[in-house]
Design an enzyme around this catalytic site. Sequence first.
Site, mmCIF file in Angstrom:
data_model
loop_
_atom_site.group_PDB
_atom_site.id
_atom_site.type_symbol
_atom_site.label_atom_id
_atom_site.label_comp_id
_atom_site.label_asym_id
_atom_site.label_seq_id
_atom_site.Cartn_x
_atom_site.Cartn_y
_atom_site.Cartn_z
ATOM 1 N N ILE A 25 0.829 -1.202 0.000
ATOM 2 C CA ILE A 25 0.000 0.000 0.000
ATOM 3 C C ILE A 25 0.861 1.249 0.000
ATOM 4 O O ILE A 25 0.632 2.178 -0.786
ATOM 5 C CB ILE A 25 -0.946 -0.013 1.217
ATOM 6 C CG1 ILE A 25 -1.968 -1.140 1.079
ATOM 7 C CG2 ILE A 25 -1.669 1.330 1.360
ATOM 8 C CD1 ILE A 25 -2.813 -1.371 2.323
ATOM 9 N N ILE A 80 -4.118 5.530 7.388
ATOM 10 C CA ILE A 80 -4.917 4.537 6.666
ATOM 11 C C ILE A 80 -4.542 3.124 7.123
ATOM 12 O O ILE A 80 -4.809 2.156 6.424
ATOM 13 C CB ILE A 80 -4.749 4.668 5.136
ATOM 14 C CG1 ILE A 80 -3.276 4.569 4.732
ATOM 15 C CG2 ILE A 80 -5.363 5.969 4.633
ATOM 16 C CD1 ILE A 80 -3.039 4.492 3.226
ATOM 17 N N SER A 81 -3.927 3.016 8.305
ATOM 18 C CA SER A 81 -3.479 1.709 8.790
ATOM 19 C C SER A 81 -4.426 1.174 9.860
ATOM 20 O O SER A 81 -5.420 0.529 9.545
ATOM 21 C CB SER A 81 -2.039 1.794 9.300
ATOM 22 O OG SER A 81 -1.910 2.794 10.305
ATOM 23 N N ARG A 82 -4.138 1.454 11.123
ATOM 24 C CA ARG A 82 -4.985 1.070 12.248
ATOM 25 C C ARG A 82 -4.966 2.208 13.264
ATOM 26 O O ARG A 82 -3.953 2.873 13.450
ATOM 27 C CB ARG A 82 -4.492 -0.224 12.905
ATOM 28 C CG ARG A 82 -4.766 -1.488 12.095
ATOM 29 C CD ARG A 82 -6.248 -1.809 12.030
ATOM 30 N NE ARG A 82 -6.529 -3.075 11.368
ATOM 31 C CZ ARG A 82 -6.761 -3.198 10.072
ATOM 32 N NH1 ARG A 82 -6.732 -2.133 9.283
ATOM 33 N NH2 ARG A 82 -7.022 -4.383 9.549
ATOM 34 N N ASP A 126 -8.783 7.510 8.498
ATOM 35 C CA ASP A 126 -9.781 6.525 8.079
ATOM 36 C C ASP A 126 -9.972 5.476 9.167
ATOM 37 O O ASP A 126 -10.867 4.649 9.069
ATOM 38 C CB ASP A 126 -9.357 5.849 6.776
ATOM 39 C CG ASP A 126 -10.448 4.948 6.202
ATOM 40 O OD1 ASP A 126 -11.630 5.346 6.276
ATOM 41 O OD2 ASP A 126 -10.126 3.853 5.695
ATOM 42 N N GLU A 153 -13.873 1.979 16.916
ATOM 43 C CA GLU A 153 -14.609 2.356 15.702
ATOM 44 C C GLU A 153 -16.052 1.898 15.831
ATOM 45 O O GLU A 153 -16.278 0.688 16.012
ATOM 46 C CB GLU A 153 -13.972 1.721 14.459
ATOM 47 C CG GLU A 153 -12.609 2.275 14.137
ATOM 48 C CD GLU A 153 -11.943 1.600 12.952
ATOM 49 O OE1 GLU A 153 -10.892 2.092 12.518
ATOM 50 O OE2 GLU A 153 -12.468 0.571 12.470
ATOM 51 N N HIS A 176 -13.506 3.963 8.106
ATOM 52 C CA HIS A 176 -12.695 2.793 7.742
ATOM 53 C C HIS A 176 -13.142 2.222 6.391
ATOM 54 O O HIS A 176 -13.552 1.063 6.290
ATOM 55 C CB HIS A 176 -12.766 1.724 8.829
ATOM 56 C CG HIS A 176 -11.600 0.784 8.828
ATOM 57 N ND1 HIS A 176 -11.131 0.167 9.951
ATOM 58 C CD2 HIS A 176 -10.796 0.352 7.808
ATOM 59 C CE1 HIS A 176 -10.101 -0.613 9.654
ATOM 60 N NE2 HIS A 176 -9.880 -0.519 8.347
ATOM 61 N N ILE A 177 -13.032 3.051 5.372
ATOM 62 C CA ILE A 177 -13.542 2.680 4.045
ATOM 63 C C ILE A 177 -12.445 2.677 2.974
ATOM 64 O O ILE A 177 -12.721 2.823 1.797
ATOM 65 C CB ILE A 177 -14.689 3.620 3.609
ATOM 66 C CG1 ILE A 177 -14.284 5.103 3.725
ATOM 67 C CG2 ILE A 177 -15.941 3.336 4.430
ATOM 68 C CD1 ILE A 177 -15.320 6.075 3.182
ATOM 69 N N GLY A 178 -11.192 2.474 3.404
ATOM 70 C CA GLY A 178 -10.091 2.491 2.451
ATOM 71 C C GLY A 178 -10.243 1.505 1.305
ATOM 72 O O GLY A 178 -9.858 1.781 0.176
ATOM 73 N N SER A 179 -10.816 0.330 1.599
ATOM 74 C CA SER A 179 -10.976 -0.695 0.555
ATOM 75 C C SER A 179 -12.417 -0.806 0.079
ATOM 76 O O SER A 179 -12.768 -1.758 -0.622
ATOM 77 C CB SER A 179 -10.509 -2.055 1.080
ATOM 78 O OG SER A 179 -11.352 -2.501 2.138
#
Length: 271
Positions: free
Chosen positions: A107, A187-189, A213, A218, A237-240
């Site tokens: 990534i 964009i990780s955790r 994100d 969450e 949390h919508i990166g993917s």
Amino acid sequence: MWYHKPVINEELLQGLPNLKIVASSGVGIDHLDLNLLSSHGVKVSNTPFVVSTDTADFGMALMLASSRRLVEGCQIAVSPDTQYFPADWLGTEVSGATLGIVGMGTIGYKVAERAKAFEMKILYHNRNQRNKEEESAVGAIYCKRIDDLLQQSDFVLLAVNLTPQTHKLIGKRELELMKPTATLINISRGLVVDQDALVEALQNKVIKAAALDVTYPEPLPRDHPLLKLENVIITPHIGSATKKTRRLMMENMIESIKMGLTGLPVPNEVL
């Protein structure tokens, strides 16, 4: 497993003596006790590669949205109280700025490829240095010390896995090393960042802004101070989260399950 449900613990494993494989969606495996699963003879798979393109795209989207104050701009444009657009309402340029990528895996490298098109200076910190050909392809410069990256970057983007080594990797000390004009993008955790320290840094203008994100928990409690700050963008949390990628994730999981049940080598097995 989808959205970390069901929880894989000793109780569940004792009740499923014939379990052969746990197929988990996404790339992160921080929610799984790999030693526990291995002790029960259970294999684990994830879907690391199909999520990388969309997540890298989303990292760039967060950078652009934050720097150009996209959310605030939309609110001004649609507000029933707006009578004119302020001429002194300004954002920060991305093109030509310095991007520091913490975590140069699949990534992180895809983010670098996109950042190159914006003529950004790219620094990166990683457990292992990429080879010279890979560095040259995106114009990336390796920083062995994360401190050097933090001090020089206009944008710091986190793309690491959550491990004991990266838990609260970015805390009060690291935030104070960043420029007061810098933006943190995660964009990780959520647990890669000390969230209390981040709130304090944003409130006191130690850094300029954050685009997240991921958080912990969450979603955040509705009275959390991060939700009240104007210099923060938070997404769920919508990166993917694109139709194509989510379908590919599910197809990858099904393929791993089929191979695991038949005793064949498991694609994307986590060892």
